[in-house]
Design an enzyme around this catalytic site. Structure first.
Site, PDB file in Angstrom:
ATOM      1  N   ARG A 177     -72.788 -21.742   7.398  1.00 54.15           N
ATOM      2  CA  ARG A 177     -72.926 -20.860   6.677  1.00 54.15           C
ATOM      3  C   ARG A 177     -74.097 -20.061   5.979  1.00 54.15           C
ATOM      4  O   ARG A 177     -74.120 -19.733   5.065  1.00 54.15           O
ATOM      5  CB  ARG A 177     -71.527 -20.444   5.538  1.00 54.15           C
ATOM      6  CG  ARG A 177     -70.340 -20.337   6.735  1.00 54.15           C
ATOM      7  CD  ARG A 177     -70.289 -18.723   7.093  1.00 54.15           C
ATOM      8  NE  ARG A 177     -69.052 -18.461   7.892  1.00 54.15           N
ATOM      9  CZ  ARG A 177     -68.691 -19.581   9.589  1.00 54.15           C
ATOM     10  NH1 ARG A 177     -69.677 -20.167   9.688  1.00 54.15           N
ATOM     11  NH2 ARG A 177     -67.332 -19.325   9.318  1.00 54.15           N
ATOM     12  N   SER A 250     -64.062 -15.053   5.050  1.00 56.46           N
ATOM     13  CA  SER A 250     -63.642 -16.028   4.547  1.00 56.46           C
ATOM     14  C   SER A 250     -64.505 -15.581   3.009  1.00 56.46           C
ATOM     15  O   SER A 250     -65.208 -15.307   2.505  1.00 56.46           O
ATOM     16  CB  SER A 250     -63.942 -17.130   4.951  1.00 56.46           C
ATOM     17  OG  SER A 250     -63.421 -17.567   6.369  1.00 56.46           O
ATOM     18  N   GLU A 346     -68.856 -16.947   0.318  1.00 59.90           N
ATOM     19  CA  GLU A 346     -69.462 -16.939   1.187  1.00 59.90           C
ATOM     20  C   GLU A 346     -70.309 -15.882   0.585  1.00 59.90           C
ATOM     21  O   GLU A 346     -71.557 -15.044   1.892  1.00 59.90           O
ATOM     22  CB  GLU A 346     -68.416 -17.026   1.971  1.00 59.90           C
ATOM     23  CG  GLU A 346     -69.149 -17.024   3.780  1.00 59.90           C
ATOM     24  CD  GLU A 346     -68.195 -16.899   4.639  1.00 59.90           C
ATOM     25  OE1 GLU A 346     -67.737 -17.687   5.320  1.00 59.90           O
ATOM     26  OE2 GLU A 346     -67.933 -15.315   5.386  1.00 59.90           O
TER      27      GLU A 346
HETATM   28  P1  FAD Z   1     -73.724  -7.483   5.501  1.00 59.52           P
HETATM   29  O1  FAD Z   1     -72.839  -8.078   4.894  1.00 59.52           O
HETATM   30  O2  FAD Z   1     -73.897  -5.796   4.963  1.00 59.52           O
HETATM   31  O3  FAD Z   1     -74.533  -8.039   4.780  1.00 59.52           O
HETATM   32  C1  FAD Z   1     -75.088  -9.342   4.563  1.00 59.52           C
HETATM   33  C2  FAD Z   1     -76.124 -10.473   4.155  1.00 59.52           C
HETATM   34  O4  FAD Z   1     -77.075 -10.676   5.126  1.00 59.52           O
HETATM   35  C3  FAD Z   1     -76.857  -9.539   2.832  1.00 59.52           C
HETATM   36  O5  FAD Z   1     -77.110 -10.785   2.170  1.00 59.52           O
HETATM   37  C4  FAD Z   1     -77.423  -8.944   3.586  1.00 59.52           C
HETATM   38  O6  FAD Z   1     -78.235  -8.325   2.320  1.00 59.52           O
HETATM   39  C5  FAD Z   1     -78.401  -9.828   4.630  1.00 59.52           C
HETATM   40  N1  FAD Z   1     -78.589  -9.153   5.840  1.00 59.52           N
HETATM   41  C6  FAD Z   1     -77.806  -7.874   6.361  1.00 59.52           C
HETATM   42  N2  FAD Z   1     -78.734  -7.133   7.561  1.00 59.52           N
HETATM   43  C7  FAD Z   1     -80.054  -7.410   7.135  1.00 59.52           C
HETATM   44  C8  FAD Z   1     -80.856  -7.578   8.105  1.00 59.52           C
HETATM   45  N3  FAD Z   1     -81.114  -6.878   9.519  1.00 59.52           N
HETATM   46  N4  FAD Z   1     -82.447  -8.643   7.375  1.00 59.52           N
HETATM   47  C9  FAD Z   1     -81.908  -9.221   6.537  1.00 59.52           C
HETATM   48  N5  FAD Z   1     -80.886  -9.471   5.615  1.00 59.52           N
HETATM   49  C10 FAD Z   1     -79.680  -8.503   6.464  1.00 59.52           C
HETATM   50  N6  FAD Z   1     -68.264 -14.557   9.538  1.00 59.52           N
HETATM   51  C11 FAD Z   1     -68.410 -15.554  10.707  1.00 59.52           C
HETATM   52  O7  FAD Z   1     -69.411 -16.027  10.380  1.00 59.52           O
HETATM   53  N7  FAD Z   1     -67.343 -16.359  11.146  1.00 59.52           N
HETATM   54  C12 FAD Z   1     -66.468 -15.483  11.064  1.00 59.52           C
HETATM   55  O8  FAD Z   1     -65.470 -15.691  12.108  1.00 59.52           O
HETATM   56  C13 FAD Z   1     -65.841 -14.591  10.085  1.00 59.52           C
HETATM   57  N8  FAD Z   1     -65.102 -13.262  10.799  1.00 59.52           N
HETATM   58  C14 FAD Z   1     -64.873 -12.321   9.672  1.00 59.52           C
HETATM   59  C15 FAD Z   1     -64.172 -11.299   9.830  1.00 59.52           C
HETATM   60  C16 FAD Z   1     -63.599 -10.262   8.771  1.00 59.52           C
HETATM   61  C17 FAD Z   1     -62.252  -9.043   8.835  1.00 59.52           C
HETATM   62  C18 FAD Z   1     -65.013  -9.953   8.582  1.00 59.52           C
HETATM   63  C19 FAD Z   1     -64.727  -8.526   7.124  1.00 59.52           C
HETATM   64  C20 FAD Z   1     -66.066 -10.893   7.842  1.00 59.52           C
HETATM   65  C21 FAD Z   1     -66.083 -11.949   8.860  1.00 59.52           C
HETATM   66  N9  FAD Z   1     -67.184 -12.614   8.926  1.00 59.52           N
HETATM   67  C22 FAD Z   1     -67.513 -13.394   9.088  1.00 59.52           C
HETATM   68  C23 FAD Z   1     -68.459 -11.769   7.908  1.00 59.52           C
HETATM   69  C24 FAD Z   1     -68.976 -10.902   8.312  1.00 59.52           C
HETATM   70  O9  FAD Z   1     -68.225 -10.985   9.683  1.00 59.52           O
HETATM   71  C25 FAD Z   1     -70.479 -11.550   8.588  1.00 59.52           C
HETATM   72  O10 FAD Z   1     -71.418 -12.709   7.743  1.00 59.52           O
HETATM   73  C26 FAD Z   1     -71.536 -10.224   9.385  1.00 59.52           C
HETATM   74  O11 FAD Z   1     -72.842 -11.788  10.376  1.00 59.52           O
HETATM   75  C27 FAD Z   1     -72.217  -9.928   8.019  1.00 59.52           C
HETATM   76  O12 FAD Z   1     -72.522  -8.494   9.155  1.00 59.52           O
HETATM   77  P2  FAD Z   1     -72.878  -7.465   7.776  1.00 59.52           P
HETATM   78  O13 FAD Z   1     -73.595  -6.555   8.813  1.00 59.52           O
HETATM   79  O14 FAD Z   1     -71.637  -7.011   8.141  1.00 59.52           O
HETATM   80  O15 FAD Z   1     -73.881  -7.728   6.683  1.00 59.52           O
HETATM   81  N1  EPU Z   2     -54.549 -22.611   6.258  1.00 60.92           N
HETATM   82  C1  EPU Z   2     -54.276 -22.392   5.601  1.00 60.92           C
HETATM   83  N2  EPU Z   2     -53.487 -21.537   4.891  1.00 60.92           N
HETATM   84  C2  EPU Z   2     -53.690 -20.122   4.870  1.00 60.92           C
HETATM   85  C3  EPU Z   2     -54.863 -19.775   5.732  1.00 60.92           C
HETATM   86  C4  EPU Z   2     -55.299 -22.051   6.548  1.00 60.92           C
HETATM   87  O1  EPU Z   2     -53.325 -23.644   4.121  1.00 60.92           O
HETATM   88  O2  EPU Z   2     -53.158 -19.136   4.804  1.00 60.92           O
HETATM   89  C5  EPU Z   2     -54.728 -24.462   6.555  1.00 60.92           C
HETATM   90  C6  EPU Z   2     -54.798 -24.124   8.264  1.00 60.92           C
HETATM   91  O3  EPU Z   2     -53.548 -24.359   8.598  1.00 60.92           O
HETATM   92  C7  EPU Z   2     -56.111 -24.576   8.758  1.00 60.92           C
HETATM   93  C8  EPU Z   2     -57.050 -24.623   7.921  1.00 60.92           C
HETATM   94  O4  EPU Z   2     -56.543 -23.941   6.835  1.00 60.92           O
HETATM   95  O5  EPU Z   2     -55.523 -25.714   8.888  1.00 60.92           O
HETATM   96  C9  EPU Z   2     -58.348 -24.123   8.589  1.00 60.92           C
HETATM   97  O6  EPU Z   2     -57.632 -22.081   8.855  1.00 60.92           O
HETATM   98  P1  EPU Z   2     -58.288 -21.535   9.686  1.00 60.92           P
HETATM   99  O7  EPU Z   2     -58.471 -22.345  11.047  1.00 60.92           O
HETATM  100  O8  EPU Z   2     -57.928 -20.166   9.408  1.00 60.92           O
HETATM  101  O9  EPU Z   2     -60.054 -21.353   9.604  1.00 60.92           O
HETATM  102  P2  EPU Z   2     -60.485 -21.528   8.220  1.00 60.92           P
HETATM  103  O10 EPU Z   2     -61.027 -22.577   8.062  1.00 60.92           O
HETATM  104  O11 EPU Z   2     -60.103 -20.949   7.117  1.00 60.92           O
HETATM  105  C10 EPU Z   2     -63.024 -20.955   9.326  1.00 60.92           C
HETATM  106  C11 EPU Z   2     -64.258 -19.646   8.844  1.00 60.92           C
HETATM  107  C12 EPU Z   2     -64.325 -18.252  10.017  1.00 60.92           C
HETATM  108  C13 EPU Z   2     -63.053 -18.338  10.393  1.00 60.92           C
HETATM  109  C14 EPU Z   2     -62.369 -19.605  11.181  1.00 60.92           C
HETATM  110  C15 EPU Z   2     -62.485 -19.869  13.029  1.00 60.92           C
HETATM  111  C16 EPU Z   2     -65.345 -20.207   7.084  1.00 60.92           C
HETATM  112  C17 EPU Z   2     -65.654 -20.645   5.504  1.00 60.92           C
HETATM  113  N3  EPU Z   2     -64.348 -19.676   7.890  1.00 60.92           N
HETATM  114  O12 EPU Z   2     -61.793 -20.456   8.144  1.00 60.92           O
HETATM  115  O13 EPU Z   2     -65.334 -17.187   9.771  1.00 60.92           O
HETATM  116  O14 EPU Z   2     -63.440 -17.593  11.518  1.00 60.92           O
HETATM  117  O15 EPU Z   2     -62.905 -20.562  10.757  1.00 60.92           O
HETATM  118  O16 EPU Z   2     -63.133 -20.905  13.532  1.00 60.92           O
HETATM  119  O17 EPU Z   2     -66.196 -20.926   7.251  1.00 60.92           O
HETATM  120  C18 EPU Z   2     -65.518 -15.934   7.651  1.00 60.92           C
HETATM  121  O18 EPU Z   2     -66.546 -16.637   7.879  1.00 60.92           O
HETATM  122  O19 EPU Z   2     -65.582 -14.824   7.325  1.00 60.92           O
HETATM  123  C19 EPU Z   2     -64.773 -16.185   8.334  1.00 60.92           C
HETATM  124  C20 EPU Z   2     -63.161 -15.602   8.539  1.00 60.92           C
END
Ligand code: FAD
Ligand code: EPU
Length: 353
Positions: A177, A250, A346
């Site tokens: 991250r 997250s 995050e």
């Molecule tokens: P924004 O939220 O608009 O911006 C995020 C950051 O990037 C800010 O600091 C912004 O200034 C910067 N930025 C954006 N665009 C640019 C650019 N073109 N140039 C320079 N800086 C820029 N993230 C994960 O890693 N793994 C996941 O599994 C994951 N699951 C998600 C699930 C949900 C339901 C949601 C809502 C979010 C999740 N995220 C996850 C977080 C998010 O989707 C990612 O961080 C994504 O890359 C953000 O993209 P954005 O375009 O919305 O960026």
């Molecule tokens: N867990 C709990 N309580 C809950 C949910 C999960 O105890 O309410 C426990 C689960 O049992 C599991 C552990 O937490 O053992 C991990 O949960 P999960 O597999 O859902 O993944 P996470 O660590 O919570 C991370 C990333 C996600 C990414 C998933 C899958 C971070 C901060 N988050 O979540 O990314 O999609 O793994 O790889 O690293 C994001 O960054 O926005 C994001 C959604």
């Protein structure tokens, strides 16, 4: 500020709007405004834009789809959003290809586009919200894969150098991250990413729940597209849909602690999930820590902790960014008091004092 936006410049390459609402531009669905909002449609317009005096004078925030940002208040300056489009194969390398995506493409469209052309690698990153241009910022990751593995080049406008630069993977300094871009939030405006994608690679099916999901789909020899489908199903079940309830995924990073700290915690709490995270460190499940403190499903006004996933803060309606931030702070304090572990947010938090 009054509620009325005013378009002040209509240029073929960009539009500038004054006093713009950001409510529809962040997935936490928080009300906030920007003094100026610039949508850039042509990458070559960036150099021209940065020659405008206002861009040197006012604070600048680059915004993608707003899925990883919390507006704790208004943005007292310029919000710039890359709306440039295009995905193309730059070079066919036989066993793989170099794919370029312009910053304004939806990330998930890049995933679908590459899978549809027989290119592998991005299947584990399916359904992550946001734009391609934001994907390197926090080195998006899920289900055992991070985008940094595939980045060959990030193209960006470098505000220090005053020109477009190309950074290779090493210069991006990707981590969990984390990246060079995240550490210098005011420096780069990413205009495109270039990904080296293989035609074949061993599928990563090791993350908890994937094998079961593939079995439920009736698939025993999965393709990258099958794996993407299985992961999409898991994600849809586990995470709230931001179109229905505001959230930023997250809200905290999984804390990385020394192995000694992790082992001490696990002696007291044997069911605390923890994974090796490099030299003498372990990553702990923040969701577990938060749930154990009793925060899961908590609601304070319209700000809450998802009942589906303890790591996700949700906006049940009209929560302000400040209310969500206050709840986040309460969680950090609660987890620190009970477990001695300090959670870090995050999403980028802006507009807070
Ligand atoms: P924004 O939220 O608009 O911006 C995020 C950051 O990037 C800010 O600091 C912004 O200034 C910067 N930025 C954006 N665009 C640019 C650019 N073109 N140039 C320079 N800086 C820029 N993230 C994960 O890693 N793994 C996941 O599994 C994951 N699951 C998600 C699930 C949900 C339901 C949601 C809502 C979010 C999740 N995220 C996850 C977080 C998010 O989707 C990612 O961080 C994504 O890359 C953000 O993209 P954005 O375009 O919305 O960026
Ligand atoms: N867990 C709990 N309580 C809950 C949910 C999960 O105890 O309410 C426990 C689960 O049992 C599991 C552990 O937490 O053992 C991990 O949960 P999960 O597999 O859902 O993944 P996470 O660590 O919570 C991370 C990333 C996600 C990414 C998933 C899958 C971070 C901060 N988050 O979540 O990314 O999609 O793994 O790889 O690293 C994001 O960054 O926005 C994001 C959604």
């Amino acid at each position: 500020m009054s509620d009325r936006p005013t378009a002040i410049v209509e240029h073929p390459g960009y539009t500038i709007v004054e006093n713009a609402s950001l409510l529809g531009r962040n997935t936490l669905q928080v009300a906030a405004r920007a003094e100026l909002l610039i949508d850039v449609r042509k990458p070559e317009a960036l150099t021209e834009l940065f020659a405008l005096p206002a861009l040197g004078r006012l604070p600048l925030l680059v915004l993608g789809a707003g899925s990883n940002i919390l507006f704790a208040g208004d943005w007292p300056g310029i919000v710039l959003s890359m709306a440039t489009r295009g995905i193309a194969i730059l070079e066919d390398r036989g066993d793989g290809a170099l794919v370029r995506a312009e910053a304004g493409e939806a990330w998930n469209d890049v995933v679908s586009w590459s899978l549809a052309r027989g290119l592998a690698g991005l299947e584990n990153l399916v359904l992550i919200p946001g734009l391609a241009g934001a994907s390197p910022i926090q080195n998006i990751g899920a289900y055992g894969t991070e985008i940094g593995e595939f980045i060959e080049t990030v193209e960006a406008y470098d505000r220090h150098a005053g020109r477009i630069v190309r950074l290779d993977r090493a210069q991006c300094a990707f981590g969990y991250r984390d990246s060079a871009f995240k550490r210098a939030p005011d420096r780069y405006v990413i205009s495109a990413i270039e990904l080296a994608l293989p035609r074949e690679r061993p599928l990563r099916t090791g993350y908890a729940g994937i094998a079961e999901e593939l079995a439920a789909l009736g698939v025993d020899t999965p393709t990258p597209a099958h794996l993407a489908e299985a992961i999409a199903r898991i994600r849809t079940r586990k995470l709230p849909n931001p179109a229905l309830v505001g959230n930023a995924g997250s809200f905290f990073k999984n804390p990385v602690v020394t192995t000694a700290v992790a082992e001490a915690l696990r002696r007291e709490h044997p069911d605390l999930p923890a994974w090796p995270a490099g030299e003498d460190t372990m990553k702990l499940a923040a969701a577990w820590l938060i749930e154990r403190c009793g925060f899961k499903g908590l609601r304070e006004g319209d700000a809450g902790v998802s009942a589906e996933h303890a790591l996700v803060l949700v906006n049940h309606g009209r929560a302000s960014g400040a209310e969500l931030l206050a709840l986040a702070r309460r969680i950090v304090e609660g987890v620190a008091q009970r477990f001695g572990v300090v959670l870090e947010p995050e999403p980028r938090i802006v507009g807070a004092s």
